[in-house]
Design an enzyme around this catalytic site. Structure first.
Site, PDB file in Angstrom:
ATOM      1  N   GLY A 259      54.164 -30.618 -17.433  1.00  0.00           N
ATOM      2  CA  GLY A 259      53.979 -30.774 -18.884  1.00  0.00           C
ATOM      3  C   GLY A 259      52.618 -31.378 -19.142  1.00  0.00           C
TER       4      GLY A 259
ATOM      5  NE  ARG B 259      50.806 -49.228 -24.145  1.00  0.00           N
ATOM      6  CZ  ARG B 259      51.051 -48.089 -23.486  1.00  0.00           C
ATOM      7  NH1 ARG B 259      50.159 -47.598 -22.626  1.00  0.00           N
ATOM      8  NH2 ARG B 259      52.187 -47.446 -23.684  1.00  0.00           N
TER       9      ARG B 259
ATOM     10  CE1 TYR C 207      53.220 -36.146 -22.901  1.00  0.00           C
ATOM     11  CE2 TYR C 207      53.400 -38.394 -23.743  1.00  0.00           C
ATOM     12  CZ  TYR C 207      53.460 -37.500 -22.691  1.00  0.00           C
ATOM     13  OH  TYR C 207      53.756 -37.947 -21.428  1.00  0.00           O
TER      14      TYR C 207
ATOM     15  CE  LYS D  68      56.843 -35.974 -21.718  1.00  0.00           C
ATOM     16  NZ  LYS D  68      57.058 -35.102 -20.552  1.00  0.00           N
TER      17      LYS D  68
ATOM     18  CB  SER E   3      56.563 -40.161 -22.233  1.00  0.00           C
ATOM     19  OG  SER E   3      55.573 -41.063 -22.679  1.00  0.00           O
ATOM     20  CG  ASN E   4      55.310 -45.234 -23.230  1.00  0.00           C
ATOM     21  OD1 ASN E   4      54.706 -45.524 -24.275  1.00  0.00           O
ATOM     22  ND2 ASN E   4      54.662 -44.710 -22.189  1.00  0.00           N
ATOM     23  CG  HIS E   5      53.627 -42.067 -25.501  1.00  0.00           C
ATOM     24  ND1 HIS E   5      52.954 -43.076 -26.166  1.00  0.00           N
ATOM     25  CD2 HIS E   5      53.112 -42.041 -24.237  1.00  0.00           C
ATOM     26  CE1 HIS E   5      52.058 -43.623 -25.346  1.00  0.00           C
ATOM     27  NE2 HIS E   5      52.144 -43.010 -24.181  1.00  0.00           N
TER      28      HIS E   5
ATOM     29  CB  SER F  78      50.754 -47.187 -17.711  1.00  0.00           C
ATOM     30  OG  SER F  78      50.896 -47.430 -19.107  1.00  0.00           O
TER      31      SER F  78
HETATM   32  C1  15L Z   1      52.218 -41.136 -21.073  1.00  0.00           C
HETATM   33  O1  15L Z   1      53.313 -40.630 -21.217  1.00  0.00           O
HETATM   34  C2  15L Z   1      50.993 -40.314 -20.965  1.00  0.00           C
HETATM   35  O2  15L Z   1      51.216 -39.077 -20.340  1.00  0.00           O
HETATM   36  C3  15L Z   1      49.871 -41.051 -20.276  1.00  0.00           C
HETATM   37  O3  15L Z   1      48.685 -40.343 -20.569  1.00  0.00           O
HETATM   38  C4  15L Z   1      49.744 -42.492 -20.758  1.00  0.00           C
HETATM   39  O4  15L Z   1      49.395 -42.540 -22.102  1.00  0.00           O
HETATM   40  C5  15L Z   1      51.054 -43.211 -20.583  1.00  0.00           C
HETATM   41  O5  15L Z   1      52.104 -42.495 -21.194  1.00  0.00           O
HETATM   42  C6  15L Z   1      51.021 -44.630 -21.170  1.00  0.00           C
HETATM   43  O6  15L Z   1      51.698 -44.911 -22.166  1.00  0.00           O
HETATM   44  O7  15L Z   1      50.267 -45.450 -20.623  1.00  0.00           O
END
Ligand code: 15L
Length: 265
Positions: A71, A172, A134, A138, A109-111, A163
């Site tokens: 991805g 962070r 993004y 997810k 992801s945390n995102h 990360s």
């Molecule tokens: C992610 O999911 C990203 O792919 C990566 O580029 C970073 O941004 C990471 O999270 C993060 O939050 O540090």
């Protein structure tokens, strides 16, 4: 276990594949690019948004599980994010149902909850709160996993990775770092834990400054060993630190990432 790893040539895949082999698993790589030098296992070159390519990889040998790492890790338009994260997840899950493979581990992801404001501890039950398209991808991929867990009994673990870096690089990261060794521990636990159903964990190390709940991961057998604090004296304070600490997603919650959902000619 014989495990299909998508994105096997990517940054996580290059660490995870040898890590799983060291722990006695057999790895089958799948990526859009040819196998990296020294890769130990079978390899399929293809795009996992292409259901035919995915089914062909499943037809080639029996599998016990899938780890979906493939991805685009960056922000894109919404359609690109949906293809990269949701369509690929669905294609793999369809192939799993057809081939009776019942364990799926996902590099979420945390995102997916990146707009969640700073608080004492962020639960895995925090409402979906993406910070980017993004992150929307997810969230939606996790929703497809939940659907396939309920419909077909697939065990599907979403690892909301922080990360993933060799060493932390920013203030962070002292909270969000996932070490290479802990990443292998996390994926192996997610592959082998008994009957998780649909489950979510936060993919970070045992960081002293962590504020995302690590207990759901521990309940699944993920016991992180590393701590970013070991590197704290190498990291200088920066003016962006306060902003990056305000939300789970750090910089992704900022205006730099604002863009239209659809690209126009
Ligand atoms: C992610 O999911 C990203 O792919 C990566 O580029 C970073 O941004 C990471 O999270 C993060 O939050 O540090």
């Amino acid at each position: 276990m014989r495990v299909l790893v998508t994105g096997a040539a990517g940054s996580i895949g290059r660490v995870l594949c040898p890590g799983l082999v060291d722990r006695g698993h057999e790895v089958v790589g799948f990526d859009r690019v040819p196998e990296p030098e020294g890769f130990d296992g079978a390899w399929h070159t293809g795009d996992c948004a292409d259901a035919d390519a995915v089914f062909a990889a499943f037809d080639a040998q029996p599998l016990d599980a899938v780890v979906h790492l493939a991805g685009n890790p960056d922000e894109t338009s919404l359609p690109e994010a949906l293809t990269s994260h949701v369509v690929t997840t669905a294609a793999l899950l369809d192939a799993m149902v057809a081939h009776k493979v019942d364990r799926f581990v996902y590099a979420s992801s945390n995102h997916a909850v990146g707009r969640t404001p700073r608080r004492d501890s962020v639960s895995v039950d925090a409402r979906p709160r993406p910070d980017t398209f993004y992150g929307v991808g997810k969230v939606a991929a996790e929703a497809v996993m939940s659907l396939y867990a309920d419909r077909y009994g697939i065990d599907a673990v979403a690892c909301r990775i922080g990360s993933f870096l060799p060493v932390p690089e920013s203030t962070r990261n002292l909270a969000t770092w996932l070490s290479h060794d802990d990443c292998v521990r996390m994926i192996e636990a997610s592959l082998t834990t008994t009957a998780p159903g649909f489950a979510v964990l936060y993919g970070i190390s045992a960081n002293t400054r962590a504020w995302w709940d690590l207990e759901p991961g521990r309940a699944l057998g993920y016991h992180p060993q590393d701590d970013a604090e070991e590197f704290a004296d190498r990291i200088a304070a920066d003016e962006k630190d306060a902003f990056e600490a305000a939300h789970v997603g750090g910089p992704f919650a900022g205006e730099r990432f604002f863009r239209p959902a659809l690209d126009r000619a």
